[in-house]
Design an enzyme around this catalytic site. Structure first.
Site, PDB file in Angstrom:
ATOM      1  N   HIS A 283      -0.775  -7.186  -4.179  1.00 34.42           N
ATOM      2  CA  HIS A 283      -0.368  -5.877  -3.667  1.00 34.42           C
ATOM      3  C   HIS A 283      -1.577  -4.962  -3.812  1.00 34.42           C
ATOM      4  CE1 HIS A 283       2.668  -2.301  -4.050  1.00 34.42           C
ATOM      5  NE2 HIS A 283       2.352  -2.529  -2.793  1.00 34.42           N
ATOM      6  N   CYS A 307       1.092   5.721  -5.633  1.00 31.16           N
ATOM      7  CA  CYS A 307       0.148   6.122  -6.692  1.00 31.16           C
ATOM      8  C   CYS A 307      -1.277   6.252  -6.169  1.00 31.16           C
ATOM      9  CB  CYS A 307       0.187   5.127  -7.841  1.00 31.16           C
ATOM     10  SG  CYS A 307       1.770   5.065  -8.666  1.00 31.16           S
TER      11      CYS A 307
HETATM   12  C1  SPV Z   1       5.482  -0.136  -1.012  1.00 35.03           C
HETATM   13  O1  SPV Z   1       6.516   0.449  -1.355  1.00 35.03           O
HETATM   14  O2  SPV Z   1       4.726  -0.685  -1.827  1.00 35.03           O
HETATM   15  C2  SPV Z   1       5.097  -0.192   0.391  1.00 35.03           C
HETATM   16  C3  SPV Z   1       6.108   0.055   1.372  1.00 35.03           C
HETATM   17  O3  SPV Z   1       3.992  -0.542   0.701  1.00 35.03           O
HETATM   18  S1  SPV Z   1       7.267  -1.207   1.407  1.00 35.03           S
HETATM   19  O4  SPV Z   1       7.207  -1.799   2.691  1.00 35.03           O
HETATM   20  O5  SPV Z   1       8.534  -0.588   1.123  1.00 35.03           O
HETATM   21  O6  SPV Z   1       6.940  -2.185   0.382  1.00 35.03           O
HETATM   22 MN    MN Z   2       3.044  -1.530  -1.005  1.00 33.23          MN
END
Ligand code: SPV
Ligand code: MN
Length: 658
Positions: A283, A307
């Site tokens: 991530h 963040c």
């Molecule tokens: C996150 O919340 O880390 C995002 C958006 O990048 S989501 O698609 O909701 O994961």
């Molecule tokens: Mn994300």
């Protein structure tokens, strides 16, 4: 068997290999399946044109997946998308025609609303389907596989009866690269299919030419019953990850983080694959920090949602490769990384012309964009919280018609836009896009950054003493105060190792082991850094500025090349005042003072020790058998902190470690 099918299937040997055993069973199952059944189902459910498009992909597992989904969801019609402009434009127009999206004043823009209670990732209802006898450890939400499959199949049964099913093909990561993973998305949401068009690399042609034994990720989504284009059965929503079959099911939800299969749903499968094969699925953003003499040094950065991850990857004067997901592999002895995506699903709150000029310009250009859960004014213009303009008095938002002072059923005032409102755009229109986005071999990684929302402990930037200390005391010890990106209260400090806890699909101890070992075959280890943009003083005020991240990045870039000295503190290498002063002057035209430096880089010993207590407790209570390096590094950090002479007090100025 249909003539087209026998032609393409003839002579294709299905030999499907994986290093682990996750997907072998499923493949066995799909290989032995009665192919005639799949083909008959497809022939009767698909138009000739769609049938031809699907059969042009010579892969029996693909045919079977689509046929099974048809039998289960019983769509009124099926659309196979071949990525042509005609097909993708059809998807965009249908999203509008069905009311899933509404056109805005700018003809290239639309808005989508999710249900009032469907505005963020639902961690509680995202579960791993685990076969009897297996466990993913105490940190992950798990459910018996058989029961879970029955539940989700029941929810999907007939879910597309009056709807059209869309079938799409993508590549995670650049095409024809050691990083690429093909993925199939089936959905009844044209908003999901349209979003994926902006966010992912089209893969229909890739599916046509790739070998039949290639591992594939499979995604099946239905928004379920809709009223006014919104999922109504949200109490029965769920994301179920069947890692045994590399398949993720998502049902009765529309929020992109729960539905866009290629985003966080595929990340969970990728983490397992990466663990089996010795690489990392993260991530993380991926960007080039531009150093002296036009040098580009690539960094990845893992920060929990909300963040500063996207805003860091967009810092002025540098170039972006990706803002959310990266795959990292060691190739030819070097750590290299790619962006899994080719677009941004970004938080729009606080995007202003001054702080985020690149995104601001893109959102005011002719580049296609989908806004979600913002407010729409009478002039069909999108508005979001803290956008630097005067607050609107009325409009339409995720609660329906909105006026100032409107409250929800619990008496809570409804803000004019949701805190987690988002924009979806492709990267191609960004003026700061890095030229290496589609390089099949990725870019060489110089540094890895971990960052959280931490009001009282971490300094704004520091470098790990070495790889192992960085992985353990920074990555594996990451904590962050919660934000609106997930359901539940905001501002609560939560353990979020590597900012990847929400997506881990293997026991945490295995994931840490894989991180520690990942660089074993690499000639150079990337430098590891920790940043914190959210440090506050005793009065609760932030003591760094939003724009300061520019300087932290430039300092890290110089450290990767060994071009600035540092102070060795018990927790890591700290910047020297004079270096930061020079960087503030050069890049921000700011007169950085020693007073600011001292406040920001004071080592707060009691807070660090409390953090170590918390982290050790979490690992002792919930991780059965962590790598030996874990407690060793945490204890070593504790000893270094305790060894600081007591006469220096609890709050130590950085110069004391010189
Ligand atoms: C996150 O919340 O880390 C995002 C958006 O990048 S989501 O698609 O909701 O994961
Ligand atoms: Mn994300």
């Amino acid at each position: 068997m249909s003539p087209i099918y026998s032609q393409v299937a003839a002579g294709v040997a299905v030999i499907f290999k994986t290093r682990g055993n996750d997907v072998q069973e499923s493949d066995e199952f799909r290989r032995d399946a009665n192919l005639n059944d799949s083909i008959s189902i497809l022939e009767s459910a698909l138009t000739d044109a769609s049938f031809r498009k699907l059969l042009a992909i010579p892969n029996r597992r693909v045919h079977k997946f689509v046929a099974d989904a048809i039998q289960l969801c019983k769509p009124m019609k099926v659309f196979i998308c071949n990525d042509s402009t005609m097909d993708t434009e059809y998807i965009r127009r249908t999203a509008i025609a069905r009311g899933e999206e509404t056109p805005l004043a700018n003809p290239h823009h639309t808005v989508h609303f999710d249900g009032y209670f469907d505005q963020a990732r639902d961690k509680e209802r995202t579960v791993y389907l685990v076969p009897k006898g297996e466990s993913l450890g105490k940190q992950l939400t798990q459910h018996d596989r058989q029961e879970g499959l029955e539940t989700v199949r029941k929810r999907l049964e007939g879910s597309m009866e009056n709807k059209k099913m869309v079938v799409r093909f993508f590549s995670l990561g650049p095409l024809d690269s050691p990083f690429s993973i093909p993925a199939v998305q089936i959905t009844d949401s044209f908003y999901v299919a349209h979003s994926e068009d902006l966010l992912y690399r089209p893969g229909y042609d890739y599916f046509r030419r790739m070998s039949e034994d290639k591992e594939i990720f499979w995604m099946l989504h239905s928004s379920g019953k809709l009223i006014h284009s919104v999922s109504t059965d949200w109490k029965k929503r769920g994301v179920m990850i069947d890692y045994k079959e590399n398949t993720v099911y998502s049902v009765n939800t529309q929020y992109a983080g729960n539905t866009i299969g290629l985003k966080k749903l595929a990340l969970r499968l990728a983490i397992r694959k990466a663990d089996r094969e010795g690489w990392l699925a993260e991530h993380m953003f991926l960007m080039a920090v531009h150093g002296p003499h036009e040098r580009k040094t690539y960094f990845t950065g893992a920060y929990p949602s909300g963040c500063g991850k996207t805003s860091t990857s967009m810092v002025r004067g540098n170039t972006i490769v990706g803002d959310d997901l990266a795959y990292l592999r060691v190739l030819d002895g070097k750590v290299r990384a790619v962006n899994v995506e080719r677009g941004i699903f970004g938080i729009i709150r606080s995007v202003t012309a001054k702080d985020d000029p690149v995104i601001w310009d893109v959102l005011h250009s002719n580049q296609p964009a989908i806004f979600s859960n913002v407010l729409i004014t009478e002039d069909t213009e999108p508005r979001w919280l803290d956008d630097g303009r005067e607050d609107p008095e009325q409009g339409a938002n995720h609660s329906g018609g909105w006026f100032k002072g409107k409250v929800d059923r619990y008496g809570e005032e409804i803000p004019y836009a949701h805190k987690n409102a988002r924009y979806t755009v492709g990267l191609e229109g960004l003026t700061n896009l890095d030229g290496c986005l589609d390089d099949p071999r990725g870019v060489e990684v110089g540094g890895i950054i971990y960052g959280g929302r931490d009001s009282d402990t971490w300094v704004p930037v520091q470098q790990a003493l070495d790889w192992t200390q960085g992985i353990i005391t920074m990555g594996a010890s990451l904590e962050s105060e919660t934000t609106a990106a997930t359901l539940g209260p905001s501002g609560v400090r939560k353990f979020n190792p590597f900012s990847n806890l929400d997506f881990l699909s293997i026991p945490l101890e295995d994931y840490i082991r894989n991180n520690l070992d990942f660089v074993n075959d690499s000639e150079h280890k990337p430098c590891i850094f920790a940043v914190n943009y959210f440090l506050r003083n005793e009065d609760g005020d932030f003591i760094t500025d939003k724009s300061d991240k520019q300087v932290w990045l430039k300092w890290m870039e110089l450290r990767v090349h060994g071009e600035v000295e540092a102070i060795t503190a018990p927790t890591g290498f700290l910047p020297l005042f004079d270096d930061l002063k020079g960087l503030f002057d050069t890049y921000l035209d700011k007169d950085y003072t020693k007073k600011e430096y001292d406040a920001q880089f004071t080592i707060r010993i009691p807070e660090y020790l409390s953090k170590l207590d918390r982290i050790e407790k979490i690992y002792k209570e919930s991780v059965e058998d962590p790598p030996v390096e874990l407690y060793r590094e945490l204890s070593a950090q504790r000893e270094r902190l305790i060894a600081v002479p007591t006469e220096l007090g609890d709050y130590i100025l950085p110069d004391a470690f010189l």
